[in-house]
Design a protein around this motif. Structure first.
Motif, mmCIF file in Angstrom:
data_model
loop_
_atom_site.group_PDB
_atom_site.id
_atom_site.type_symbol
_atom_site.label_atom_id
_atom_site.label_comp_id
_atom_site.label_asym_id
_atom_site.label_seq_id
_atom_site.Cartn_x
_atom_site.Cartn_y
_atom_site.Cartn_z
ATOM 1 N N ALA A 54 0.800 -1.351 -0.027
ATOM 2 C CA ALA A 54 0.043 0.092 0.040
ATOM 3 C C ALA A 54 0.833 1.254 0.062
ATOM 4 C CB ALA A 54 -0.966 0.216 1.263
ATOM 5 N N GLN A 55 2.028 1.040 0.589
ATOM 6 C CA GLN A 55 2.860 2.625 0.692
ATOM 7 C C GLN A 55 3.208 2.677 -0.717
ATOM 8 O OE1 GLN A 55 1.850 3.650 3.974
ATOM 9 N NE2 GLN A 55 3.735 4.614 3.655
ATOM 10 N N LEU A 56 3.578 1.874 -1.353
ATOM 11 C CA LEU A 56 4.119 2.176 -2.867
ATOM 12 C C LEU A 56 2.998 2.486 -3.683
ATOM 13 C CD1 LEU A 56 6.606 -0.814 -3.372
ATOM 14 C CD2 LEU A 56 7.127 1.662 -3.409
ATOM 15 N N GLY A 57 1.663 2.406 -3.280
ATOM 16 C CA GLY A 57 0.679 2.771 -4.201
ATOM 17 C C GLY A 57 0.451 4.292 -4.776
ATOM 18 N N PRO A 58 0.180 5.194 -3.777
ATOM 19 C CA PRO A 58 -0.005 6.605 -3.985
ATOM 20 C C PRO A 58 1.070 7.151 -4.902
ATOM 21 C CG PRO A 58 -0.147 6.097 -1.638
ATOM 22 C CD PRO A 58 0.560 4.874 -2.283
ATOM 23 N N THR A 60 1.457 10.336 -4.967
ATOM 24 C CA THR A 60 2.271 11.353 -4.071
ATOM 25 C C THR A 60 2.121 10.687 -2.626
ATOM 26 O OG1 THR A 60 1.413 13.050 -5.409
ATOM 27 C CG2 THR A 60 2.193 13.645 -3.058
ATOM 28 N N PRO A 61 3.052 9.773 -2.183
ATOM 29 C CA PRO A 61 2.817 9.286 -0.938
ATOM 30 C C PRO A 61 2.997 10.208 0.150
ATOM 31 C CG PRO A 61 5.012 8.918 -1.825
ATOM 32 C CD PRO A 61 4.240 9.630 -2.808
ATOM 33 N N PRO A 62 2.547 9.748 1.520
ATOM 34 C CA PRO A 62 2.635 10.460 2.764
ATOM 35 C C PRO A 62 3.965 11.024 2.814
ATOM 36 C CG PRO A 62 0.912 9.123 3.058
ATOM 37 C CD PRO A 62 1.687 8.467 1.608
ATOM 38 N N PRO A 63 4.393 12.042 2.890
ATOM 39 C CA PRO A 63 5.906 12.443 3.274
ATOM 40 C C PRO A 63 6.409 11.885 4.759
ATOM 41 C CG PRO A 63 4.871 14.361 3.422
ATOM 42 C CD PRO A 63 3.749 13.381 3.130
ATOM 43 N N ALA A 64 5.684 11.844 5.711
ATOM 44 C CA ALA A 64 6.152 11.512 6.937
ATOM 45 C C ALA A 64 5.118 10.658 7.784
ATOM 46 C CB ALA A 64 6.210 12.759 7.699
ATOM 47 N N GLY A 65 4.324 9.696 7.002
ATOM 48 C CA GLY A 65 3.584 8.885 7.708
ATOM 49 C C GLY A 65 2.970 7.793 6.758
ATOM 50 N N ASP A 66 2.094 6.850 7.219
ATOM 51 C CA ASP A 66 1.625 5.547 6.634
ATOM 52 C C ASP A 66 0.273 6.120 5.914
ATOM 53 O OD1 ASP A 66 3.669 3.839 7.493
ATOM 54 O OD2 ASP A 66 2.471 3.647 9.328
ATOM 55 N N GLY A 115 11.783 5.474 -8.870
ATOM 56 C CA GLY A 115 11.811 6.862 -8.349
ATOM 57 C C GLY A 115 10.763 6.692 -7.435
ATOM 58 N N ALA A 116 9.752 5.796 -7.184
ATOM 59 C CA ALA A 116 8.687 5.734 -6.224
ATOM 60 C C ALA A 116 9.187 5.460 -4.839
ATOM 61 C CB ALA A 116 8.083 4.463 -6.556
ATOM 62 N N ARG A 117 8.656 6.213 -3.786
ATOM 63 C CA ARG A 117 9.154 6.165 -2.470
ATOM 64 C C ARG A 117 7.927 5.821 -1.692
ATOM 65 N NH1 ARG A 117 12.995 6.027 -4.869
ATOM 66 N NH2 ARG A 117 14.798 7.253 -4.827
ATOM 67 N N ALA A 118 8.249 4.924 -0.509
ATOM 68 C CA ALA A 118 7.287 4.497 0.422
ATOM 69 C C ALA A 118 7.826 4.893 1.786
ATOM 70 C CB ALA A 118 6.951 2.981 0.354
ATOM 71 N N TYR A 119 7.139 5.599 2.459
ATOM 72 C CA TYR A 119 7.431 5.848 3.906
ATOM 73 C C TYR A 119 7.453 4.679 4.890
ATOM 74 C CZ TYR A 119 7.271 7.511 8.591
ATOM 75 O OH TYR A 119 7.509 7.864 9.941
ATOM 76 N N HIS A 120 8.383 4.863 5.489
ATOM 77 C CA HIS A 120 8.733 3.808 6.694
ATOM 78 C C HIS A 120 9.589 4.878 7.720
ATOM 79 C CE1 HIS A 120 10.075 0.354 9.065
ATOM 80 N NE2 HIS A 120 9.057 -0.194 8.433
ATOM 81 N N GLY A 121 9.355 4.026 9.019
ATOM 82 C CA GLY A 121 10.022 5.072 9.983
ATOM 83 C C GLY A 121 11.605 4.729 10.014
ATOM 84 N N LEU A 122 11.984 3.556 9.388
ATOM 85 C CA LEU A 122 13.190 3.381 9.379
ATOM 86 C C LEU A 122 13.870 3.874 8.201
ATOM 87 C CD1 LEU A 122 13.257 -0.057 11.282
ATOM 88 C CD2 LEU A 122 13.725 2.530 12.190
#
Length: 212
Positions: A54-58, A60-66, A115-122
């Motif tokens: 799911a994190q790879l889906g949007p 424009t992914p959330p920059p600082a959260g899930d 270039g896709a990015r998926a937010y993760h806390g680490l």
């Protein structure tokens, strides 16, 4: 790391869950050293794979959260999850849930642009990092499940070595990759090294990390 690596990891873990001894085991037993049961752990693994997809889906992914799905617990002490397996479907149903969530993650890794990015806390991950995270979850939780169910299981060393290089750049080299991955995730020991009580990975691409 590739989508094919991730697909192989999903296949290996689903095969473990579908072993005859696993299908007839007591899934309420603790999973290895975890406080969660085998059922809770497998459900958590499925949820991780779904979440990483799911994190790879949007676009424009959330920059600082899930992605803001609602998380729930079945009971105190249970993992927070979006995905739950129907308990009446038994271990075979759990295998289907794991396979389905794994397929979603594989598909997203395979089709997402570099270039896709998926937010993760680490560390905000690229598709390669997301695949590596999924493989860590698959392999270490398969080990947890195998211990709880009473089966032998080992992850393939070649894939483990590449996961370590991608996510654990400070991990030792020249050691058995599977044993090293267990050590890096606080689940095992290596000669001459203390067992880790705290650990983390670095999921951002190397040129986007602050450390190391």
């Amino acid at each position: 790391m590739t989508a094919d690596d991730l697909a192989e990891g999903v296949r290996l873990v689903v095969t473990l869950v579908r072993r005859p001894a696993a299908l007839t085991a007591d899934w309420d037993r603790p999973a290895g050293d975890l406080e969660w049961s085998c059922w809770d752990t497998a459900e958590h693994l499925a949820d991780d794979l779904f979440a990483y997809a799911a994190q790879l889906g949007p676009q424009t992914p959330p920059p600082a959260g899930d992605v803001p799905f609602v998380l729930r617990r079945h009971a105190p002490g249970k993992p927070l999850s979006v995905v739950f397996a129907d308990r009446e479907a038994g271990p075979e149903g759990m295998a289907q849930v794991l396979e389905a969530c794994g397929a979603l993650h594989v598909a997203m890794v395979r089709t997402a642009p570099p270039g896709a990015r998926a937010y993760h806390g680490l560390g905000t991950a690229d598709p390669e990092g997301s695949a590596a995270m999924g493989l860590v979850e698959l392999f270490v939780h398969a080990r947890d499940l195998a211990l709880g169910i009473g089966l032998d299981w080992e992850a393939p060393g070649e894939i483990c070595a590449r996961v370590l290089a991608r996510l654990f750049p400070a991990a030792p080299t020249g050691t058995d990759p599977w044993a090293t991955l267990l050590w890096a995730t606080g689940r095992g020991e290596l000669p001459g090294r203390d067992r880790l009580t705290r650990w983390r990975w670095y999921s951002a691409p190397a040129d986007e990390r602050d450390v190391p």
